[in-house]
Scaffold this motif. Structure first.
Motif, short mmCIF file in Angstrom:
data_model
loop_
_atom_site.label_atom_id
_atom_site.label_comp_id
_atom_site.label_asym_id
_atom_site.label_seq_id
_atom_site.Cartn_x
_atom_site.Cartn_y
_atom_site.Cartn_z
N ARG A 8 0.87 -1.18 0.00
CA ARG A 8 0.00 0.00 0.00
C ARG A 8 0.90 1.23 0.00
O ARG A 8 1.60 1.49 0.99
CB ARG A 8 -0.94 -0.01 1.20
CG ARG A 8 -1.99 -1.12 1.11
CD ARG A 8 -2.94 -1.13 2.29
NE ARG A 8 -3.70 0.11 2.41
CZ ARG A 8 -4.82 0.37 1.72
NH1 ARG A 8 -5.27 -0.51 0.84
NH2 ARG A 8 -5.47 1.50 1.91
N VAL A 9 0.92 1.93 -1.11
CA VAL A 9 1.85 3.05 -1.25
C VAL A 9 1.07 4.36 -1.29
O VAL A 9 -0.09 4.40 -1.71
CB VAL A 9 2.72 2.92 -2.53
CG1 VAL A 9 3.45 1.59 -2.52
CG2 VAL A 9 1.88 3.05 -3.79
N PRO A 10 1.68 5.46 -0.85
CA PRO A 10 1.00 6.77 -0.90
C PRO A 10 0.66 7.15 -2.33
O PRO A 10 1.39 6.79 -3.27
CB PRO A 10 2.03 7.74 -0.30
CG PRO A 10 3.10 6.91 0.27
CD PRO A 10 3.04 5.56 -0.32
N SER A 11 -0.44 7.86 -2.51
CA SER A 11 -0.90 8.20 -3.85
C SER A 11 -0.06 9.31 -4.49
O SER A 11 -0.21 9.59 -5.67
CB SER A 11 -2.37 8.62 -3.82
OG SER A 11 -2.60 9.60 -2.85
N LEU A 79 2.11 -6.74 -5.85
CA LEU A 79 1.03 -5.87 -6.34
C LEU A 79 1.05 -4.55 -5.58
O LEU A 79 1.40 -4.51 -4.39
CB LEU A 79 -0.33 -6.56 -6.16
CG LEU A 79 -0.52 -7.90 -6.87
CD1 LEU A 79 -1.89 -8.48 -6.56
CD2 LEU A 79 -0.32 -7.75 -8.37
N ILE A 80 0.66 -3.49 -6.27
CA ILE A 80 0.68 -2.14 -5.68
C ILE A 80 -0.75 -1.64 -5.54
O ILE A 80 -1.53 -1.65 -6.50
CB ILE A 80 1.47 -1.16 -6.58
CG1 ILE A 80 2.84 -1.74 -6.96
CG2 ILE A 80 1.61 0.19 -5.87
CD1 ILE A 80 3.76 -1.98 -5.80
N GLN A 81 -1.07 -1.19 -4.33
CA GLN A 81 -2.38 -0.58 -4.08
C GLN A 81 -2.17 0.82 -3.52
O GLN A 81 -1.42 1.01 -2.56
CB GLN A 81 -3.19 -1.42 -3.10
CG GLN A 81 -4.61 -0.91 -2.91
CD GLN A 81 -5.45 -1.90 -2.10
OE1 GLN A 81 -4.92 -2.68 -1.33
NE2 GLN A 81 -6.76 -1.86 -2.29
N LEU A 82 -2.81 1.79 -4.17
CA LEU A 82 -2.67 3.17 -3.69
C LEU A 82 -3.36 3.36 -2.36
O LEU A 82 -4.39 2.74 -2.08
CB LEU A 82 -3.26 4.15 -4.72
CG LEU A 82 -2.48 4.32 -6.04
CD1 LEU A 82 -3.20 5.29 -6.95
CD2 LEU A 82 -1.07 4.80 -5.77
N ASN A 83 -2.79 4.20 -1.52
CA ASN A 83 -3.37 4.51 -0.22
C ASN A 83 -3.47 6.03 -0.07
O ASN A 83 -2.44 6.69 0.02
CB ASN A 83 -2.51 3.90 0.89
CG ASN A 83 -3.10 4.11 2.26
OD1 ASN A 83 -4.30 4.33 2.38
ND2 ASN A 83 -2.26 4.05 3.28
N PRO A 84 -4.66 6.63 -0.07
CA PRO A 84 -5.96 5.95 -0.14
C PRO A 84 -6.25 5.45 -1.55
O PRO A 84 -5.76 6.00 -2.53
CB PRO A 84 -6.95 7.05 0.27
CG PRO A 84 -6.27 8.32 -0.12
CD PRO A 84 -4.80 8.10 0.08
N ASP A 85 -7.09 4.39 -1.62
CA ASP A 85 -7.40 3.72 -2.89
C ASP A 85 -8.59 4.42 -3.56
O ASP A 85 -9.66 3.85 -3.71
CB ASP A 85 -7.72 2.25 -2.61
CG ASP A 85 -7.83 1.44 -3.90
OD1 ASP A 85 -7.42 1.95 -4.95
OD2 ASP A 85 -8.34 0.30 -3.83
#
Length: 290
Positions: A8-11, A79-85
């Motif tokens: 979960r990476v910063p947007s 896998l990369i998920q934006l935080n917030p998604d």
């Protein structure tokens, strides 16, 4: 046994994360070589336990092999998920949201669907999860992976205390996105199209309850919207002659015009949920096509 790692990476741009990878205990003393998305890394990455630097959205599939061109051993998908998604790009945001759910009755069966955007048509479903309170609801993915069929063990006669929570995890390349929807079954029950619509005596239209609707009909009552629209216009047109709501399954037309379209649809009388699709007859003087 392969692994999936979700970061979960910063947007905002510029994130850099070190991720430890292990090929497997069985390969501790083997000359392990790593590849990313099938390509050798530069500089080469060797060893059973290694670290990779993941920049921004640049995840991927890391495979380990016995030599640079040798036997495949294992892999880890990062896998990369934006935080917030909240910057979703995989699914289309249609009217009512990314996920659409409907049910034909109160037996507990429901169907949820989604549509991929044109640029992400190859996106794949990673996981689907449905639950009510603490109870898991079993679901089966459609053949085209654009929807699921689920069966809740809910009793049709019992008032719902808890909402159904539905989540789908979907990925495009290394990007992972999560989509959720929460609802009561009564909010998504849409009666099927009304069958057996016909005319008698030249002016009395009648129809039946859908075969898929709950019995007894006295307990699971429907109400019907009846519309007459001008010839050549669709049922959802505002160009109407008559628009009434009734509880009965017939309607006598008393208008002078001999050319019109007779339309009828149904809705749960008590919950006032979604309307069914229209059933219609086209009247052209003495010719009636239903």
């Amino acid at each position: 046994l392969y692994l999936v790692v979700v970061l979960r990476v910063p947007s905002f741009t510029g994130s850099m994360i070190h991720v430890p990878l292990t090929c497997g205990e069985a390969f501790q003393n083997e000359p392990v070589f790593w590849k990313k998305n099938g390509q050798e890394l530069n500089p080469p990455l060797q060893g059973n336990q290694v670290q990779v630097l993941v920049e921004e959205m640049k995840g991927g599939n890391y495979t380990c092999h016995l030599s640079p061109s040798g036997e495949y051993l294992n892999h880890t998908m990062i896998l990369i998920q934006l935080n917030p998604d909240n910057r979703t790009v995989i699914l289309e945001n249609r009217e009512g949201g990314h996920i659409h759910c409907s049910a034909p009755n109160y037996t507990g069966f429901f169907h949820c669907s989604w549509k991929r955007t044109a640029l992400r048509s190859d996106a794949s479903v990673v996981l689907v999860k449905a639950e009510r309170f603490t109870e898991d609801i079993p679901c089966e993915l459609d053949a085209d992976a654009s929807g699921v069929r689920c069966q809740d063990a809910h009793c049709p006669y019992k008032e719902e205390q808890h909402r159904i929570s539905f989540t789908v995890y979907i990925r495009s390349h290394a990007r992972l996105e999560t989509y959720t929807k929460s609802f009561y079954l009564r909010e998504i029950v849409r009666p099927s199209k009304l069958p057996n619509l016909h005319i008698s005596d030249g002016k009395v239209f009648s129809w039946d309850y859908p075969d898929t609707w709950e019995k007894p009909c006295s307990f699971f009552g429907l109400q019907f919207e009846v519309k007459l629209v001008h010839s050549g216009h669709p049922c959802n047109s505002d160009n109407q002659i008559i628009n009434i709501t009734t509880d009965t399954t017939k309607y006598e037309v008393g208008v002078k015009t001999k050319k019109y379209v007779f339309c009828v649809r149904a809705q749960d009388k008590f919950t006032r949920g979604p309307w069914s699709h229209w059933s219609q007859c086209t009247v052209n003087k003495h010719n009636v096509a239903c």
